[in-house]
Scaffold this motif. Sequence first.
Motif, PDB file in Angstrom:
ATOM      1  N   ILE A   1      41.985  57.875  60.002  1.00 18.66           N
ATOM      2  CA  ILE A   1      41.766  57.622  58.570  1.00 18.66           C
ATOM      3  C   ILE A   1      40.325  57.153  58.395  1.00 18.66           C
ATOM      4  CG2 ILE A   1      42.501  56.343  56.516  1.00 18.66           C
ATOM      5  CD1 ILE A   1      45.111  55.679  58.082  1.00 18.66           C
TER       6      ILE A   1
ATOM      7  N   GLN B   1      42.454  62.231  58.354  1.00 17.65           N
ATOM      8  CA  GLN B   1      41.707  63.235  59.113  1.00 17.65           C
ATOM      9  C   GLN B   1      42.752  64.155  59.754  1.00 17.65           C
ATOM     10  OE1 GLN B   1      38.212  63.053  58.853  1.00 17.65           O
ATOM     11  NE2 GLN B   1      38.939  61.555  57.370  1.00 17.65           N
TER      12      GLN B   1
ATOM     13  N   GLU C   1      40.949  58.526  53.557  1.00 16.01           N
ATOM     14  CA  GLU C   1      41.288  59.945  53.713  1.00 16.01           C
ATOM     15  C   GLU C   1      41.850  60.215  55.110  1.00 16.01           C
ATOM     16  OE1 GLU C   1      40.863  62.497  51.425  1.00 16.01           O
ATOM     17  OE2 GLU C   1      40.285  60.969  49.950  1.00 16.01           O
TER      18      GLU C   1
END
Length: 172
Positions: free
Chosen positions: A103, A109, A107
Motif C-alpha cells: 500500500i 499496489q 493505494e
Amino acid sequence: MTDASLWNLSIIAARTAIVLVALVLGIRVFGKREMGGMTVIDLVVVLALANAVQNAMTLGSGVLLVGIVSGGTLLLLDRLLGLALVRRPSLERFLTGGPVVIIQNGELQRDQMRREGLTVEEVMGAVRGYGLATLAEVKLGVLEADGSLSVVAVDRTKRSEGAPEPVDSPDP
C-alpha cells in the motif's frame, strides 16, 4: 496392556524426553537470531528437525544418538547460516526475500499483491488490525520478509499547507 508394551511406551517417553532436552540445549547454545517472527528458513529448519528426530523418539528404525546428532547438525547449520546472513545481507535478501510495498499513500499496489499471493481481504484485515478502517488512512503498507504486514498510518496531526497556526489568546 502387556508388560512388554508398557516397557516400550516408557522407552518411547524416555527417548522423547532425551531428544527434547537435547534440542532445547542445542537451541540455547546456538541461539536465535530473531525471536519475534519465523522466516521461511526457520520454518524449513523446524520441519527438518521434526523429521530428523522423529524416528529416534518413537523406536522407528532410528537410533537415539543418530537423531540427536542429526538434530544438532541442523541446529549448527542454522547457526552458521544465520552468521552468514548477518555478514552478507544480500544473501538474506536472496534466500528470504525483502520487504515489498503493498500500500502506498492509500493505494493498493495490485501487481505486488498478485506476485505475493495476497488478496484484498487479507490486506484489509491487516489494516484493520492496526486500528484503521480505510486505505485512505494508510500512508504505507509493507509485506515484511517474515510474512507480516507493517502499516504506517497517515499523520493526522500535520496541518495542511497554508493553514494558519492557532494563536494563543492573551490572558485578560
